[in-house]
Design an enzyme around this catalytic site. Structure first.
Site, PDB file in Angstrom:
ATOM      1  N   SER A  51      11.738  -8.110 -32.079  1.00 40.75           N
ATOM      2  CA  SER A  51      10.974  -8.947 -33.011  1.00 40.75           C
ATOM      3  C   SER A  51      11.772  -9.199 -34.273  1.00 40.75           C
ATOM      4  CB  SER A  51       9.658  -8.264 -33.399  1.00 40.75           C
ATOM      5  OG  SER A  51       8.842  -8.065 -32.273  1.00 40.75           O
TER       6      SER A  51
HETATM    7  N1  SAH Z   1       8.717  -3.839 -30.106  1.00 37.82           N
HETATM    8  C1  SAH Z   1       9.946  -4.330 -29.518  1.00 37.82           C
HETATM    9  C2  SAH Z   1       9.913  -5.803 -29.170  1.00 37.82           C
HETATM   10  C3  SAH Z   1       9.012  -6.047 -28.062  1.00 37.82           C
HETATM   11  S1  SAH Z   1       9.193  -7.519 -27.119  1.00 37.82           S
HETATM   12  C4  SAH Z   1      11.155  -4.007 -30.386  1.00 37.82           C
HETATM   13  O1  SAH Z   1      10.986  -3.420 -31.457  1.00 37.82           O
HETATM   14  O2  SAH Z   1      12.270  -4.314 -29.954  1.00 37.82           O
HETATM   15  C5  SAH Z   1       7.814  -7.202 -26.049  1.00 37.82           C
HETATM   16  C6  SAH Z   1       8.030  -6.096 -25.050  1.00 37.82           C
HETATM   17  O3  SAH Z   1       6.805  -5.862 -24.371  1.00 37.82           O
HETATM   18  C7  SAH Z   1       9.059  -6.430 -23.979  1.00 37.82           C
HETATM   19  O4  SAH Z   1      10.025  -5.437 -23.956  1.00 37.82           O
HETATM   20  C8  SAH Z   1       8.228  -6.442 -22.693  1.00 37.82           C
HETATM   21  O5  SAH Z   1       8.954  -5.974 -21.565  1.00 37.82           O
HETATM   22  C9  SAH Z   1       7.096  -5.499 -23.046  1.00 37.82           C
HETATM   23  N2  SAH Z   1       5.874  -5.627 -22.260  1.00 37.82           N
HETATM   24  C10 SAH Z   1       5.324  -6.756 -21.743  1.00 37.82           C
HETATM   25  N3  SAH Z   1       4.185  -6.459 -21.102  1.00 37.82           N
HETATM   26  C11 SAH Z   1       4.010  -5.116 -21.195  1.00 37.82           C
HETATM   27  C12 SAH Z   1       3.001  -4.215 -20.725  1.00 37.82           C
HETATM   28  N4  SAH Z   1       1.945  -4.625 -20.024  1.00 37.82           N
HETATM   29  N5  SAH Z   1       3.144  -2.891 -21.022  1.00 37.82           N
HETATM   30  C13 SAH Z   1       4.214  -2.450 -21.733  1.00 37.82           C
HETATM   31  N6  SAH Z   1       5.189  -3.266 -22.198  1.00 37.82           N
HETATM   32  C14 SAH Z   1       5.088  -4.578 -21.939  1.00 37.82           C
END
Ligand code: SAH
Length: 204
Positions: A51
Site C-alpha cells: 500500500s
Molecule cells: N498490507 C500489505 C498490502 C496488502 S495488498 C502490505 O503492507 O504490504 C493485499 C493483500 O491481501 C495481498 O497480499 C493479497 O494476496 C491479500 N489477500 C487477498 N485476499 C485475501 C484473503 N481472503 N485473506 C488473506 N489475504 C488476502
C-alpha cells in the site's frame, strides 16, 4: 515522505514515528529501491501491491491504537503494515491467502526483527483462534463488511475496512459497541486490490 503525510492530515505522532522507523525499501523488490519513499503503491510478488504510505498511515491512524493492543491484519502482502503495527508496540496477527507472499513476509519480518504472528489462510473469515481483537485492519477491498470479522472484535473494538466495488471503495470504521451492536462510519475513497476468499470478491 513523512512531511507529505503530515500535510495530508496524518497527525498521530505514534503513527508518524513508526513510518519513520520502518525501512520501506526492505519490503519491496531491489529494482524499486529508489521509489521506496515516494508516496505510491508499488508491485510486490503474485500481482499484489504494497500500500501507498499515506494509505498505511491513514488506516493505522483510524485504529486509534494504544500499546499492547491485539491487532489482526487481513492481507499481509509484503509485511510492511504488520511491521508498522509491531514497532508501535501492538501484538500483531496477520493473515495472507497467497502462500508465496506469506512465506516471504514471514521470513522478512523475522529477519528484520519484527515480532509478528503470521498465518497462511483465507482471512475473509478472520483468525478465530486469537479472538477477540482490539482492532482489525483489512488491507484489501471487500464487497461488504464481513460478519466474521466484526464478530471477532472485542467490545469497544474497531474494524477498519475498505468497502465497495472492484474499482473504488470507501473506508469504513465499524465499532463494536456491545455484543450485537455495531456503529459504522463511512470515510474517504480509496482503491485497494480485491479481497479474495469466502467473503471476498469471487475473482479466483
Ligand atoms: N498490507 C500489505 C498490502 C496488502 S495488498 C502490505 O503492507 O504490504 C493485499 C493483500 O491481501 C495481498 O497480499 C493479497 O494476496 C491479500 N489477500 C487477498 N485476499 C485475501 C484473503 N481472503 N485473506 C488473506 N489475504 C488476502
Amino acid at each position: 515522505m513523512v512531511a507529505d503525510l503530515v500535510a495530508r492530515g496524518i497527525t498521530d505522532e505514534a503513527v508518524l514515528t513508526a513510518l519513520r522507523s520502518v525501512p520501506r525499501h526492505g519490503f519491496i523488490e531491489g529494482a524499486l529501491d529508489a521509489e521506496a519513499y515516494l508516496d505510491k503503491a508499488l508491485p510486490i510478488q503474485s500481482g499484489q501491491t504494497i500500500s501507498q504510505p499515506f494509505t498505511v498511515a491513514y488506516q493505522t491512524q483510524l485504529l486509534k491504537l494504544r500499546p499492547g493492543m491485539k491487532v489482526l491484519e487481513i492481507g499481509t502482502g509484503s509485511g510492511y503494515q504488520a511491521a508498522v503495527l509491531a514497532v508501535m508496540g501492538m501484538r500483531v496477527f496477520t493473515v495472507e491467502i497467497d502462500r508465496r507472499l506469506y512465506l516471504e513476509a514471514r521470513s522478512r519480518l523475522e529477519d528484520l526483527g519484527y515480532a509478528v504472528n503470521c498465518q497462511h489462510s483465507d482471512g475473509s473469515s478472520g483468525w478465530a483462534a486469537h479472538q477477540p481483537y482490539d482492532c482489525i485492519l483489512v488491507t484489501a477491498a471487500t464487497p461488504a463488511v464481513p460478519d466474521a470479522l466484526r464478530n471477532q472484535l472485542g467490545i469497544g473494538g474497531r474494524l477498519v475496512v475498505p468497502v465497495g466495488g472492484l474499482t473504488s471503495q470507501r473506508m469504513m470504521v465499524v465499532t463494536r459497541l456491545a455484543k450485537a451492536e455495531f456503529q459504522s462510519e463511512i470515510l474517504h475513497e480509496f482503491k485497494f486490490v480485491p479481497l479474495r476468499g469466502k467473503y471476498g470478491f469471487q475473482t479466483g
